[in-house]
Design an enzyme around this catalytic site. Structure first.
Site, PDB file in Angstrom:
ATOM      1  N   CYS A  83      -2.005   9.566   2.489  1.00  0.00           N
ATOM      2  CA  CYS A  83      -1.577   8.992   1.201  1.00  0.00           C
ATOM      3  C   CYS A  83      -2.531   9.337   0.072  1.00  0.00           C
ATOM      4  CB  CYS A  83      -1.440   7.487   1.331  1.00  0.00           C
ATOM      5  SG  CYS A  83      -2.956   6.703   1.904  1.00  0.00           S
ATOM      6  N   GLU A  95       0.886  -1.175   0.000  1.00  0.00           N
ATOM      7  CA  GLU A  95       0.000   0.000   0.000  1.00  0.00           C
ATOM      8  C   GLU A  95       0.916   1.215   0.000  1.00  0.00           C
ATOM      9  OE1 GLU A  95      -3.290  -0.024  -0.143  1.00  0.00           O
ATOM     10  OE2 GLU A  95      -3.577  -2.179   0.035  1.00  0.00           O
TER      11      GLU A  95
END
Ligand code: NAD
Length: 462
Positions: free
Chosen positions: A249, A215
């Site tokens: 993010c 991720e």
């Protein structure tokens, strides 16, 4: 574990291996109990979690509840409700050439899972994957990021006080500890962090052929077309951008706005900034701080890459950087080459969608993409032609809250997906089982094959 010496690592892992091989984690009730325990301890430690995040990031309470503690509890609740159904072997249809048979898929735990987390949402990004690992029946070692120091210590305490370390344990430490963990044999590695470290993780995982989920991050664009209400768009963009002081993010990294509405959008942004944080955001309880000096310095340097339209003030001693809007027209500046990961929002104007595609193509495969538009044709074009992890039409980060949607990137923004049922699946191997009987066993499929050739040609090559 706090105080766990790394020379104990082999001992810890062989204990976990033995525990896993005992088959205890195959019992669904055992997994449900573990999830309930995790939920209880998070409920009990809500204040301690908020305190740790206040020290590490001055994270506002709403953000802590919504995106850390509350987020993980939401994932646990969904797993508690659905795990018995997810874990059932699934019957799948048969096909003519394999008739007669019964066909099933069994979700099998990988074994020992390593979860490595980043510092920006330390609880969510270490514990939400843990929910999946537990639901799927794995033993697990969690290494939170050393950069969010207080949070790392509390995550380790929560895990190590709650679980038998042969089942689930946490180890604290930095690059050195992470390096040693990656030398060990895990069956599954779930990593959240930067693309640069993601490459190292993948290389290390290859040595043991461990299954890997990455991720990662990147530059997530936000496109604002002329067909949209600029005030509503500005409000949602700023919410997504300055949540956790831009250290997210999936935050909109930069805005591409149609030149016809650029001025209106900027004016609306100025007005919403004032509404959100007041004249001096430094005094707002709803605005966080930069994680450390290194990131503060990195971000401060970006201020020279454009013209400051709003914000730009900073206080180094407090690691405060005001929510900043920057007009950028040179796409070769570092701010448009690197993931910003902080509270600076470049605004760049465009005149057509070819230009939008060209700019996004400079940093391909973003983790998220946001489109503010009411034009169906443009939305269709942008969502289908641009490769990205996931995103929103007419909003920003909120899409990750819906656990029915998979969350993950592609290429440089990652591989694999989780949240909700996907978390269970990402920590499970899907094992195929075909169960046959001995009747109906045509001799022609066994050697010598000659007699079956005409039949195969007729049926298989249709
Ligand atoms: P990072 O890659 O520096 O660190 C992540 C983890 O890797 C930490 O546990 C750290 O201890 C470990 N690590 C660091 N250097 C290492 C090395 N050389 N070898 C082995 N392990 C190492 O990332 P970060 O600074 O904590 O987080 C920021 C990045 O993470 C950004 O790129 C952001 O976009 C990304 N991110 C992605 C997601 C997502 O869900 N996709 C979520 C949060 C952050």
């Amino acid at each position: 574990m706090p105080g766990q010496k790394l020379h104990d690592l082999d001992h810890l892992l062989s204990g976990q291996r033995k525990f896993f091989n005992s088959g205890v984690t195959l019992d669904i009730n055992f997994r449900l109990d573990a999830l309930k325990k995790l939920k209880r301890v998070l409920q009990e430690q809500t204040d301690e979690i908020a305190d740790a995040l206040a020290v590490d990031l001055k994270k506002p309470l709403f953000e802590t509840y919504a995106s850390e503690t509350g987020f993980v509890i939401k994932e646990i609740n969904f797993a508690l409700k659905n795990l018995p159904k997810w874990a059932k072997r699934k019957r799948v249809p048969n096909i003519l050439p394999t008739f007669p048979s019964r066909n099933h898929v069994i979700n099998e735990p990988y074994g020992l899972a390593l979860i490595m987390g980043p510092w920006n949402y330390p609880f969510q990004l270490s514990l939400a994957p843990l929910v999946g690992a537990v639901a799927a029946g794995n033993c697990c070692l969690v290494k939170p990021s050393e950069i969010a120091e207080k949070s790392s210590a509390l995550i380790a305490k929560i895990i190590n006080d709650t679980f038998d370390h042969n089942y689930i344990a946490a180890v604290e430490g930095g690059v050195e500890v992470a390096g040693e963990l990656l030398e060990s044999r895990f069956d599954k590695i779930f990593f959240t962090g930067s693309p640069a470290v993601g490459k190292i993780v993948m290389e290390k995982a290859a040595q043991n052929l461990a299954d890997v989920t990455l991720e990662l991050g990147g530059k997530s664009p936000c496109i604002v077309e002329s067909s949209v209400d600029t005030s509503k768009a500005a409000k949602r963009i700023l919410f997504g951008k300055f949540f956790n002081a831009g250290q997210t993010c999936i935050t909109p990294d930069y805005v591409l706005v149609h030149r016809e509405v650029k001025e209106k959008l900027v004016q609306a942004m100025l007005s919403w900034l004032d509404h959100f944080y007041g004249a001096d955001p430094k005094t707002s309880p709803d605005y966080g701080r930069i994680i450390n000096q290194k990131h503060f310095n990195r971000l401060k340097n970006y201020l020279a890459d454009g013209t400051v339209i709003a914000g730009g003030e900073y206080d180094e001693t407090d690691l405060y950087l005001a929510p900043t809007i920057l007009e950028v027209d040179d796409l070769d500046k570092p701010i448009m080459q690197e993931e910003i990961f902080g509270p600076i929002l470049p605004v760049i104007e465009f005149s057509d969608l070819e230009q939008v595609e060209e700019i996004i193509g400079r940093n391909p495969n973003p983790l998220a993409l946001y489109i503010f538009s009411s034009d169906r044709a443009s939305i269709e074009r942008l969502t289908t032609r641009i490769p990205f992890g996931g995103g929103c039409i007419n909003d920003t980060v909120i899409y990750t809250y819906n656990h029915h949607l998979p969350f993950g990137g592609r290429g440089s923004s990652g591989m694999g997906k989780y949240h909700g049922k996907y978390s269970f699946e990402v920590f499970s191997h899907q094992k195929a089982i075909m169960s046959r009987r001995f009747y109906l066993d045509p001799a022609m499929i066994y050697p010598p094959y000659k007699s079956i050739h005409p039949l195969l040609k007729k049926f298989l090559f249709r």
